[in-house]
Design a protein around this motif. Structure first.
Motif, PDB file in Angstrom:
ATOM      1  N   GLY A  27       0.749  -1.293  -0.219  1.00 37.40           N
ATOM      2  CA  GLY A  27       0.263   0.138   0.063  1.00 37.40           C
ATOM      3  C   GLY A  27       0.909   1.282  -0.059  1.00 37.40           C
ATOM      4  O   GLY A  27       2.072   1.309   0.367  1.00 37.40           O
ATOM      5  N   PHE A  28       0.289   2.418  -0.554  1.00 37.68           N
ATOM      6  CA  PHE A  28       1.050   3.678  -0.603  1.00 37.68           C
ATOM      7  C   PHE A  28       0.295   4.789  -0.169  1.00 37.68           C
ATOM      8  O   PHE A  28      -0.739   4.972  -0.501  1.00 37.68           O
ATOM      9  N   ASP A  29       1.065   5.751   0.755  1.00 40.42           N
ATOM     10  CA  ASP A  29       0.391   6.895   0.771  1.00 40.42           C
ATOM     11  C   ASP A  29       1.063   7.893  -0.038  1.00 40.42           C
ATOM     12  O   ASP A  29       2.192   8.216  -0.351  1.00 40.42           O
ATOM     13  N   LEU A  30       0.135   8.274  -0.927  1.00 40.38           N
ATOM     14  CA  LEU A  30       0.361   9.249  -2.401  1.00 40.38           C
ATOM     15  C   LEU A  30       0.346  10.860  -1.987  1.00 40.38           C
ATOM     16  O   LEU A  30       0.110  11.563  -3.063  1.00 40.38           O
ATOM     17  N   ALA A  31       0.272  11.223  -0.791  1.00 42.96           N
ATOM     18  CA  ALA A  31       0.030  12.630  -0.206  1.00 42.96           C
ATOM     19  C   ALA A  31       0.813  13.516  -1.314  1.00 42.96           C
ATOM     20  O   ALA A  31       0.518  14.434  -1.737  1.00 42.96           O
ATOM     21  N   HIS A  32       2.142  13.418  -1.337  1.00 42.18           N
ATOM     22  CA  HIS A  32       3.094  14.011  -1.987  1.00 42.18           C
ATOM     23  C   HIS A  32       3.453  13.461  -3.433  1.00 42.18           C
ATOM     24  O   HIS A  32       4.564  13.977  -4.254  1.00 42.18           O
ATOM     25  N   ALA A  33       2.567  12.446  -4.094  1.00 36.35           N
ATOM     26  CA  ALA A  33       3.097  11.903  -5.297  1.00 36.35           C
ATOM     27  C   ALA A  33       1.795  12.028  -6.051  1.00 36.35           C
ATOM     28  O   ALA A  33       1.934  12.557  -7.460  1.00 36.35           O
ATOM     29  N   ALA A  34       0.621  12.212  -5.566  1.00 36.81           N
ATOM     30  CA  ALA A  34      -0.720  12.292  -6.605  1.00 36.81           C
ATOM     31  C   ALA A  34      -0.630  13.964  -7.268  1.00 36.81           C
ATOM     32  O   ALA A  34      -0.629  14.717  -6.548  1.00 36.81           O
ATOM     33  N   GLY A  35      -0.717  13.902  -8.426  1.00 39.86           N
ATOM     34  CA  GLY A  35      -0.873  15.230  -9.233  1.00 39.86           C
ATOM     35  C   GLY A  35       0.612  15.675  -9.458  1.00 39.86           C
ATOM     36  O   GLY A  35       0.849  16.866 -10.029  1.00 39.86           O
ATOM     37  N   ASN A  36       1.683  14.813  -8.816  1.00 38.34           N
ATOM     38  CA  ASN A  36       3.102  15.260  -8.945  1.00 38.34           C
ATOM     39  C   ASN A  36       3.802  14.165  -9.915  1.00 38.34           C
ATOM     40  O   ASN A  36       4.449  14.408 -10.773  1.00 38.34           O
ATOM     41  N   ALA A  37       3.776  12.951  -9.352  1.00 40.06           N
ATOM     42  CA  ALA A  37       4.790  11.942  -9.877  1.00 40.06           C
ATOM     43  C   ALA A  37       3.981  11.048 -11.092  1.00 40.06           C
ATOM     44  O   ALA A  37       2.742  11.038 -10.849  1.00 40.06           O
ATOM     45  N   PRO A  38       4.436  10.280 -12.016  1.00 42.62           N
ATOM     46  CA  PRO A  38       3.868   9.481 -12.799  1.00 42.62           C
ATOM     47  C   PRO A  38       3.384   8.460 -12.116  1.00 42.62           C
ATOM     48  O   PRO A  38       4.416   7.703 -11.322  1.00 42.62           O
ATOM     49  N   LEU A  39       2.328   7.766 -12.076  1.00 40.53           N
ATOM     50  CA  LEU A  39       1.731   6.670 -11.407  1.00 40.53           C
ATOM     51  C   LEU A  39       1.146   5.772 -12.176  1.00 40.53           C
ATOM     52  O   LEU A  39       0.272   6.074 -12.954  1.00 40.53           O
ATOM     53  N   ALA A  40       1.056   4.640 -12.152  1.00 40.64           N
ATOM     54  CA  ALA A  40       0.630   3.318 -12.629  1.00 40.64           C
ATOM     55  C   ALA A  40       0.034   2.247 -11.644  1.00 40.64           C
ATOM     56  O   ALA A  40       0.443   1.176 -11.641  1.00 40.64           O
ATOM     57  N   LEU A  41      -0.915   2.977 -10.710  1.00 37.21           N
ATOM     58  CA  LEU A  41      -1.248   1.880  -9.486  1.00 37.21           C
ATOM     59  C   LEU A  41      -1.694   0.551 -10.343  1.00 37.21           C
ATOM     60  O   LEU A  41      -1.452  -0.668  -9.714  1.00 37.21           O
ATOM     61  N   HIS A  42      -2.701   0.915 -11.193  1.00 39.77           N
ATOM     62  CA  HIS A  42      -3.164  -0.653 -11.637  1.00 39.77           C
ATOM     63  C   HIS A  42      -2.195  -1.461 -12.400  1.00 39.77           C
ATOM     64  O   HIS A  42      -2.265  -2.728 -11.853  1.00 39.77           O
ATOM     65  N   ASP A  43      -1.375  -1.221 -13.112  1.00 43.02           N
ATOM     66  CA  ASP A  43      -0.264  -1.867 -13.627  1.00 43.02           C
ATOM     67  C   ASP A  43       0.723  -2.378 -12.830  1.00 43.02           C
ATOM     68  O   ASP A  43       1.215  -3.550 -13.019  1.00 43.02           O
ATOM     69  N   TRP A  44       1.133  -1.693 -11.667  1.00 41.95           N
ATOM     70  CA  TRP A  44       1.975  -2.167 -10.574  1.00 41.95           C
ATOM     71  C   TRP A  44       1.381  -3.150  -9.959  1.00 41.95           C
ATOM     72  O   TRP A  44       2.271  -3.995  -9.360  1.00 41.95           O
ATOM     73  N   GLY A  45      -0.042  -3.107  -9.857  1.00 47.98           N
ATOM     74  CA  GLY A  45      -0.589  -4.131  -8.984  1.00 47.98           C
ATOM     75  C   GLY A  45      -0.547  -3.863  -7.349  1.00 47.98           C
ATOM     76  O   GLY A  45      -0.825  -4.980  -6.738  1.00 47.98           O
ATOM     77  N   ALA A  46      -0.571  -2.520  -7.068  1.00 50.77           N
ATOM     78  CA  ALA A  46      -0.464  -2.270  -5.821  1.00 50.77           C
ATOM     79  C   ALA A  46      -2.025  -2.542  -5.275  1.00 50.77           C
ATOM     80  O   ALA A  46      -2.949  -2.782  -6.225  1.00 50.77           O
ATOM     81  N   ASP A  47      -1.946  -2.986  -4.002  1.00 52.31           N
ATOM     82  CA  ASP A  47      -3.059  -3.319  -3.522  1.00 52.31           C
ATOM     83  C   ASP A  47      -4.181  -2.171  -3.037  1.00 52.31           C
ATOM     84  O   ASP A  47      -5.501  -2.349  -3.175  1.00 52.31           O
ATOM     85  N   PHE A  48      -3.562  -1.113  -2.553  1.00 53.07           N
ATOM     86  CA  PHE A  48      -4.184   0.146  -2.141  1.00 53.07           C
ATOM     87  C   PHE A  48      -3.493   1.165  -2.148  1.00 53.07           C
ATOM     88  O   PHE A  48      -2.187   0.985  -2.066  1.00 53.07           O
ATOM     89  N   ALA A  49      -4.006   2.395  -2.181  1.00 54.81           N
ATOM     90  CA  ALA A  49      -3.106   3.627  -2.070  1.00 54.81           C
ATOM     91  C   ALA A  49      -4.396   4.708  -1.628  1.00 54.81           C
ATOM     92  O   ALA A  49      -5.398   4.568  -1.724  1.00 54.81           O
ATOM     93  N   VAL A  50      -3.803   5.726  -0.857  1.00 55.42           N
ATOM     94  CA  VAL A  50      -4.542   6.987  -0.541  1.00 55.42           C
ATOM     95  C   VAL A  50      -3.932   8.145  -0.729  1.00 55.42           C
ATOM     96  O   VAL A  50      -2.687   8.075  -1.048  1.00 55.42           O
TER      97      VAL A  50
END
Length: 434
Positions: A217-240
């Motif tokens: 799981g990941f806390d994306l407080a400093h990543a969402a809207g900032n960094a390239p993210l591919a949560l589905h393809d990475w297979g992460a279980d959850f993120a907030v």
């Protein structure tokens, strides 16, 4: 690709070539002595989109005109309001629309996710996380561990930088996961470390967690809207994530949550349930027996906070127009330009050092400038000159340095509204500091 030019004329040339430069006009820039401030603090609170006020006023008018019937009338009835944020949210974090939902606030959502994905047993009870994670995450993890009857000292494994280094090596993170894997229930990392600005390799962390049988799981407080993210393809279980930093949705803005589709389609997965997560086709039948909505929507507790959602949607619509790939491309150029200007500043090595990774793949918008002497005074000087950034004291290194001296000045040139000329002006002011 990083640019190799510096200076005012170079900055103006880069601004002229910037295909996203018109987006700055969609935001209000705080003023300082009659001119735009150098607002480099989007990593703490993003600027107000000019579309936020009309969006909010529209919902106030909708309430005034329709009262309770506003839940069912109009182009965006409140009953379904969370659905109007799905496509844009999915674009920002690299997910399918059914895998995301906007609800609650960040730490509330982290706790809700841990209810489902931290299910310790006598054999698997450990949580692996970064040392120096944002305090809210540390408090949440500590309380969850205690709630389940475990000692934080035994159940929480913190991965620290090597002696003399400021950031984590991916190899050391993966090694810790392998070492503790048999006893690990959850690997929980931030997407970007708030202090150093390091962007973690979330794909590698997810893969390592899954290989040892743990959730990721990941806390994306400093990543969402900032960094390239591919949560589905990475297979992460959850993120907030929160929405008030890079996502520009106002102080205390709503949070987002991601649940991978393999879990979103498992109604038997334990969770804390609420009315709005119940099957919408039966919601108003008022029957006992919780039947979750499919996807991340099944984790909702309550109906949407419409006014904050309206502002959030206004900002997300801008992201949809600009697109994350284009924003990331500009961000890499902005931070590369900042790093080059800092390196070219006479005497910089004696006054401060950059602790954010130099590699573009390991950083987002934020650049952390570490100083061991008179750091707070330098930050205060910048503020007097109209620079809005922020200061974090060094409470992590154990160096025992005097408060107000050692710490980082966090600078975040945001691609939606910051310019290359602003970056140059910031470094010029830094060089002029006494």
């Amino acid at each position: 690709m990083p640019t190799a030019i510096t200076g005012l004329e170079a900055a103006r040339q880069l601004d002229e070539q910037d295909p996203l430069r018109h987006f700055r006009d969609q935001f209000y820039i705080p003023q300082h002595e009659g001119r735009d401030s150098l607002y480099l603090c989007g990593n703490s609170l993003g600027l107000q989109p000019k579309s936020a006020e009309p969006a909010l006023l529209h919902e106030l008018e909708h309430w005034r005109a329709h009262g309770v019937e506003g839940h069912f009338r109009g182009e965006m009835p409140w009953m379904d309001y969370h659905k109007f944020l799905l496509a844009q949210s999915a674009h920002v974090v690299g997910a399918k629309p059914e895998e995301v939902v906007v609800m609650n606030t960040l730490t509330t959502n982290l706790h809700l996710m841990m209810v489902s994905f931290y299910r310790p047993t006598a054999q698997r009870y450990k949580i692996i996380m970064e040392a120096g994670a944002f305090p809210s995450d540390q408090y949440a993890v500590e309380s969850q561990v205690k709630w389940h009857g475990y000692s934080p000292a035994e159940a929480i494994v913190e991965v620290k930088p090597r002696p003399g280094e400021d950031t984590l090596r991916t190899a050391d993170i993966l090694e810790a996961i392998d070492e503790h894997g048999a006893a690990t229930a959850l690997v929980l990392f931030g997407g970007v470390n708030y202090f150093t600005g390091q962007l973690f390799d979330m794909a590698a962390i997810t893969g390592a967690a899954h290989r040892v049988g743990a959730y990721a799981g990941f806390d994306l407080a400093h990543a969402a809207g900032n960094a390239p993210l591919a949560l589905h393809d990475w297979g992460a279980d959850f993120a907030v994530w929160c929405s008030y930093k890079y996502l520009n949705s106002g102080p205390g803005g709503p949070s987002g949550a991601f649940v991978h589709e393999r879990h979103g389609r498992s109604p038997e997965l334990p969770r804390f349930a609420g009315w709005w997560g119940h099957d919408e086709g039966e919601r108003f039948l008022m029957r006992k027996g919780f039947s979750p909505m499919p996807g991340a929507a099944g984790w909702q507790l309550s109906n949407a906070q419409i006014f904050s959602f309206a502002v959030h949607k206004a900002s997300l619509d801008i992201f949809q127009q600009a697109t994350m790939p284009a924003l990331r491309a500009k961000s890499e150029k902005l931070t590369a330009f900042l790093l080059q200007e800092l390196a070219a500043l006479p005497g910089s090595a004696a006054r401060f050092r950059v602790i954010t990774p130099a590699a573009a793949a390991s950083r987002g918008c934020q650049v952390s400038i570490y100083t061991e002497k008179e750091g707070r005074a330098l930050y205060d000087y910048l503020g007097q000159k109209g620079v809005v950034c922020d200061w974090r004291e060094d409470n992590l290194s154990g160096r025992g340095l005097e408060a107000g001296q050692a710490g980082v000045i966090r600078v975040a040139p945001v691609p939606l509204y910051n310019t290359f000329e602003e970056v140059h002006r910031f470094v010029t002011l830094l060089g002029q500091a006494g």
